[in-house]
Design a protein around this motif. Structure first.
Motif, PDB file in Angstrom:
ATOM      1  N   PHE A 131       0.839  -1.187   0.000  1.00 44.02           N
ATOM      2  CA  PHE A 131       0.000   0.000   0.000  1.00 44.02           C
ATOM      3  C   PHE A 131       0.879   1.243   0.000  1.00 44.02           C
ATOM      4  CE2 PHE A 131       0.770  -0.857   4.437  1.00 44.02           C
ATOM      5  CZ  PHE A 131       1.003   0.394   4.981  1.00 44.02           C
ATOM      6  N   GLY A 132       0.262   2.374  -0.302  1.00 48.07           N
ATOM      7  CA  GLY A 132       0.937   3.667  -0.284  1.00 48.07           C
ATOM      8  C   GLY A 132      -0.089   4.751  -0.014  1.00 48.07           C
ATOM      9  N   TYR A 133       0.373   5.985   0.097  1.00 53.80           N
ATOM     10  CA  TYR A 133      -0.509   7.111   0.376  1.00 53.80           C
ATOM     11  C   TYR A 133      -0.360   8.155  -0.720  1.00 53.80           C
ATOM     12  CZ  TYR A 133      -0.980   5.095   4.985  1.00 53.80           C
ATOM     13  OH  TYR A 133      -1.258   4.240   6.025  1.00 53.80           O
ATOM     14  N   SER A 134      -1.449   8.851  -1.009  1.00 54.65           N
ATOM     15  CA  SER A 134      -1.382   9.922  -1.997  1.00 54.65           C
ATOM     16  C   SER A 134      -0.676  11.129  -1.395  1.00 54.65           C
ATOM     17  CB  SER A 134      -2.784  10.294  -2.486  1.00 54.65           C
ATOM     18  OG  SER A 134      -3.588  10.740  -1.419  1.00 54.65           O
ATOM     19  N   ASN A 135       0.128  11.811  -2.227  1.00 52.23           N
ATOM     20  CA  ASN A 135       0.848  12.987  -1.738  1.00 52.23           C
ATOM     21  C   ASN A 135      -0.011  14.237  -1.887  1.00 52.23           C
ATOM     22  OD1 ASN A 135       0.971  13.727  -4.459  1.00 52.23           O
ATOM     23  ND2 ASN A 135       3.138  13.286  -4.680  1.00 52.23           N
ATOM     24  N   GLU A 136       0.578  15.411  -1.693  1.00 58.79           N
ATOM     25  CA  GLU A 136      -0.191  16.660  -1.734  1.00 58.79           C
ATOM     26  C   GLU A 136      -0.781  16.957  -3.107  1.00 58.79           C
ATOM     27  OE1 GLU A 136       4.211  17.789  -2.115  1.00 58.79           O
ATOM     28  OE2 GLU A 136       3.070  16.505  -0.798  1.00 58.79           O
ATOM     29  N   TYR A 137      -0.285  16.314  -4.142  1.00 58.74           N
ATOM     30  CA  TYR A 137      -0.832  16.481  -5.491  1.00 58.74           C
ATOM     31  C   TYR A 137      -1.784  15.354  -5.868  1.00 58.74           C
ATOM     32  CZ  TYR A 137       3.104  19.657  -5.501  1.00 58.74           C
ATOM     33  OH  TYR A 137       3.995  20.640  -5.156  1.00 58.74           O
ATOM     34  N   GLY A 138      -2.027  14.446  -4.942  1.00 64.71           N
ATOM     35  CA  GLY A 138      -2.927  13.333  -5.172  1.00 64.71           C
ATOM     36  C   GLY A 138      -2.262  12.120  -5.796  1.00 64.71           C
ATOM     37  N   TYR A 139      -0.967  12.193  -6.101  1.00 59.88           N
ATOM     38  CA  TYR A 139      -0.289  11.085  -6.781  1.00 59.88           C
ATOM     39  C   TYR A 139       0.146  10.007  -5.797  1.00 59.88           C
ATOM     40  CZ  TYR A 139      -0.214  13.934 -10.943  1.00 59.88           C
ATOM     41  OH  TYR A 139      -0.594  14.672 -12.019  1.00 59.88           O
ATOM     42  N   TYR A 140       0.121   8.772  -6.261  1.00 62.39           N
ATOM     43  CA  TYR A 140       0.566   7.627  -5.468  1.00 62.39           C
ATOM     44  C   TYR A 140       1.368   6.708  -6.364  1.00 62.39           C
ATOM     45  CZ  TYR A 140      -3.105   5.111  -7.897  1.00 62.39           C
ATOM     46  OH  TYR A 140      -3.892   4.560  -8.883  1.00 62.39           O
ATOM     47  N   ILE A 141       2.215   5.918  -5.758  1.00 65.37           N
ATOM     48  CA  ILE A 141       2.951   4.867  -6.474  1.00 65.37           C
ATOM     49  C   ILE A 141       3.098   3.696  -5.509  1.00 65.37           C
ATOM     50  CG2 ILE A 141       5.193   5.856  -5.876  1.00 65.37           C
ATOM     51  CD1 ILE A 141       6.229   4.684  -8.546  1.00 65.37           C
ATOM     52  N   ILE A 142       2.820   2.503  -6.012  1.00 69.33           N
ATOM     53  CA  ILE A 142       2.917   1.287  -5.205  1.00 69.33           C
ATOM     54  C   ILE A 142       3.744   0.274  -5.988  1.00 69.33           C
ATOM     55  CG2 ILE A 142       1.642  -0.527  -4.020  1.00 69.33           C
ATOM     56  CD1 ILE A 142      -0.803   1.310  -4.159  1.00 69.33           C
ATOM     57  N   ASN A 143       4.685  -0.342  -5.326  1.00 69.26           N
ATOM     58  CA  ASN A 143       5.492  -1.408  -5.914  1.00 69.26           C
ATOM     59  C   ASN A 143       5.352  -2.650  -5.049  1.00 69.26           C
ATOM     60  OD1 ASN A 143       7.116  -0.120  -8.147  1.00 69.26           O
ATOM     61  ND2 ASN A 143       7.502   1.285  -6.459  1.00 69.26           N
ATOM     62  N   TRP A 144       5.248  -3.794  -5.686  1.00 74.07           N
ATOM     63  CA  TRP A 144       5.207  -5.051  -4.948  1.00 74.07           C
ATOM     64  C   TRP A 144       5.727  -6.151  -5.849  1.00 74.07           C
ATOM     65  CZ3 TRP A 144       1.000  -3.171  -7.449  1.00 74.07           C
ATOM     66  CH2 TRP A 144       0.223  -4.052  -8.190  1.00 74.07           C
ATOM     67  N   HIS A 145       5.966  -7.284  -5.267  1.00 74.92           N
ATOM     68  CA  HIS A 145       6.416  -8.444  -6.032  1.00 74.92           C
ATOM     69  C   HIS A 145       5.662  -9.674  -5.554  1.00 74.92           C
ATOM     70  CE1 HIS A 145       8.948  -8.609  -2.440  1.00 74.92           C
ATOM     71  NE2 HIS A 145       8.928  -9.909  -2.616  1.00 74.92           N
ATOM     72  N   THR A 146       5.560 -10.628  -6.434  1.00 75.43           N
ATOM     73  CA  THR A 146       4.904 -11.879  -6.099  1.00 75.43           C
ATOM     74  C   THR A 146       5.503 -12.978  -6.973  1.00 75.43           C
ATOM     75  OG1 THR A 146       2.784 -13.034  -5.920  1.00 75.43           O
ATOM     76  CG2 THR A 146       3.002 -11.479  -7.726  1.00 75.43           C
ATOM     77  N   PHE A 147       5.411 -14.189  -6.503  1.00 73.34           N
ATOM     78  CA  PHE A 147       5.913 -15.326  -7.265  1.00 73.34           C
ATOM     79  C   PHE A 147       4.813 -15.935  -8.126  1.00 73.34           C
ATOM     80  CE2 PHE A 147       8.518 -14.979  -3.454  1.00 73.34           C
ATOM     81  CZ  PHE A 147       9.755 -14.828  -4.047  1.00 73.34           C
ATOM     82  N   ASP A 148       3.575 -15.660  -7.787  1.00 72.87           N
ATOM     83  CA  ASP A 148       2.436 -16.251  -8.489  1.00 72.87           C
ATOM     84  C   ASP A 148       1.892 -15.269  -9.522  1.00 72.87           C
ATOM     85  OD1 ASP A 148       0.259 -17.815  -9.190  1.00 72.87           O
ATOM     86  OD2 ASP A 148      -0.976 -17.060  -7.551  1.00 72.87           O
ATOM     87  N   THR A 149       1.800 -15.683 -10.774  1.00 68.56           N
ATOM     88  CA  THR A 149       1.176 -14.850 -11.808  1.00 68.56           C
ATOM     89  C   THR A 149       0.054 -15.614 -12.491  1.00 68.56           C
ATOM     90  OG1 THR A 149       2.810 -15.552 -13.421  1.00 68.56           O
ATOM     91  CG2 THR A 149       3.216 -13.467 -12.290  1.00 68.56           C
TER      92      THR A 149
END
Length: 170
Positions: free
Chosen positions: A94-112
């Protein structure tokens, strides 16, 4: 003769940094993780299990209200869907939006096996930036592959509606 040697050594150093790129410069000066400089958080490298390569996912976008104003402090999370491969839902990142409303989330998983993920959007700061209804949305990564093991979705705008009263929650 001494000036020629100094000039020659400076040119060699400049060419070396040009060949190695910006990441080498950052590492040489103690900033080994460029993501840390850009976003203030470190994305941990996954430990690959039994030779199974991990897949990396990125989600970028903006959180806004119905009038297209950015909303600060909104928690945007990623969860796995329940499917024939995943019998229960769990949070990935998870992540939070900044003062401009933008967010970025990175994650990894072994299952696709299933490239659909659930975005959960929560107003966790209460009345500070206005009170908004929570939202859930499914994001499909089937067309989001950018490299062999990397997937990215950009420009995902999440529009939240204002709460009319304290009891309404989506």
């Amino acid at each position: 003769m001494g000036k020629k040697i100094k000039l020659f050594s400076k040119r060699i150093i400049i060419r070396l940094f040009q060949l190695l790129g910006i990441s080498s410069l950052l590492t040489a000066f103690g900033c080994g993780n460029a993501f840390l400089l850009a976003y203030g958080t470190v994305v941990p490298e996954p430990v690959e299990k039994y030779g199974v390569p991990a897949n990396y996912f990125t989600l970028e976008g903006k959180v806004e209200d119905e009038e297209h104003n950015p909303i600060t402090g909104i928690k945007v999370g990623i969860q796995t869907p329940i499917s024939e491969y995943n019998e229960e839902q769990h949070s990935l990142s998870f992540g939070y939006s900044n003062e401009y409303g933008y967010y970025i989330i990175n994650w990894h998983t072994f299952d696709t096996s299933d490239l659909n993920y659930i975005i959960t959007v929560e107003d966790v700061d209460g009345e500070e930036n206005g009170s908004f209804n929570n939202k859930t949305q499914i994001i499909d990564y089937k067309d989001g592959r950018i490299k062999t093991r990397e997937y990215k979705k950009s420009g995902i705008t999440l529009t939240l509606t204002k709460k009319e009263n304290e009891e309404s929650d989506n």
